[in-house]
Design a protein around this motif. Structure first.
Motif, PDB file in Angstrom:
ATOM      1  N   ALA A  96       3.912  17.024  74.636  1.00  0.00           N
ATOM      2  CA  ALA A  96       2.797  16.279  74.050  1.00  0.00           C
ATOM      3  C   ALA A  96       1.737  17.230  73.504  1.00  0.00           C
ATOM      4  N   LEU A  97       1.424  18.262  74.244  1.00  0.00           N
ATOM      5  CA  LEU A  97       0.434  19.236  73.791  1.00  0.00           C
ATOM      6  C   LEU A  97       0.900  19.927  72.506  1.00  0.00           C
ATOM      7  N   LEU A  98       2.158  20.346  72.478  1.00  0.00           N
ATOM      8  CA  LEU A  98       2.704  20.997  71.285  1.00  0.00           C
ATOM      9  C   LEU A  98       2.704  20.044  70.083  1.00  0.00           C
ATOM     10  N   LEU A  99       3.079  18.793  70.307  1.00  0.00           N
ATOM     11  CA  LEU A  99       3.091  17.814  69.220  1.00  0.00           C
ATOM     12  C   LEU A  99       1.691  17.530  68.702  1.00  0.00           C
ATOM     13  N   SER A 100       0.733  17.500  69.608  1.00  0.00           N
ATOM     14  CA  SER A 100      -0.658  17.256  69.230  1.00  0.00           C
ATOM     15  C   SER A 100      -1.140  18.321  68.248  1.00  0.00           C
ATOM     16  N   VAL A 101      -0.824  19.556  68.557  1.00  0.00           N
ATOM     17  CA  VAL A 101      -1.237  20.671  67.690  1.00  0.00           C
ATOM     18  C   VAL A 101      -0.444  20.646  66.381  1.00  0.00           C
ATOM     19  N   ARG A 102       0.863  20.457  66.490  1.00  0.00           N
ATOM     20  CA  ARG A 102       1.726  20.507  65.315  1.00  0.00           C
ATOM     21  C   ARG A 102       1.390  19.430  64.289  1.00  0.00           C
ATOM     22  N   PHE A 103       1.135  18.216  64.770  1.00  0.00           N
ATOM     23  CA  PHE A 103       0.916  17.102  63.857  1.00  0.00           C
ATOM     24  C   PHE A 103      -0.552  16.728  63.684  1.00  0.00           C
ATOM     25  N   GLY A 104      -1.437  17.412  64.379  1.00  0.00           N
ATOM     26  CA  GLY A 104      -2.865  17.136  64.239  1.00  0.00           C
ATOM     27  C   GLY A 104      -3.249  15.752  64.725  1.00  0.00           C
ATOM     28  N   VAL A 105      -2.626  15.326  65.825  1.00  0.00           N
ATOM     29  CA  VAL A 105      -2.927  14.017  66.399  1.00  0.00           C
ATOM     30  C   VAL A 105      -3.524  14.215  67.784  1.00  0.00           C
ATOM     31  N   SER A 106      -4.085  13.128  68.320  1.00  0.00           N
ATOM     32  CA  SER A 106      -4.671  13.216  69.652  1.00  0.00           C
ATOM     33  C   SER A 106      -3.583  13.465  70.685  1.00  0.00           C
TER      34      SER A 106
END
Length: 109
Positions: free
Chosen positions: A27-37
């Protein structure tokens, strides 16, 4: 956000989880990668954890045709009865017709 974007993000989460990354870290990696919360990214990761990868829908285009009013009414009613959209009903019928007549296959579309 479109269904294609959603599917791509869930699939990215699934790849991370398949690689052994814990859900929280994914979730943390996806948040950074996609610019989402982080909260939204966790939803992608949870969806991937529950069901794995999902199908990325094909892009759609607007295709306008003129139909007799009676036929259009029948199509609307059939879509309502089936609980689907007019677009889905017509796309399926046209695809089936093209395949049955040898005019095309689902991969040609």
């Amino acid at each position: 956000m479109g269904a294609g974007v959603y599917a791509e993000r869930v699939n990215a989460a699934a790849r991370l989880l398949e690689g052994g990354v814990p859900v929280g870290d994914a979730a943390l990696l996806l948040s950074v990668r996609f610019g989402v919360s982080l909260r939204q990214a966790r939803r992608y990761a949870d969806m991937a954890a529950a069901g794995g990868r999902i199908v990325v829908p094909e892009p759609t285009v607007v295709f306008t045709v003129k139909l007799p009013a009676v036929l259009a009414a029948r199509i609307r009613e059939e879509a309502r009865v089936r609980g689907t959209t007019i677009s889905s009903l017509v796309a399926g019928a046209l695809s089936d017709h093209l395949v049955s007549t040898g005019a095309g296959s689902p991969t040609d579309e």
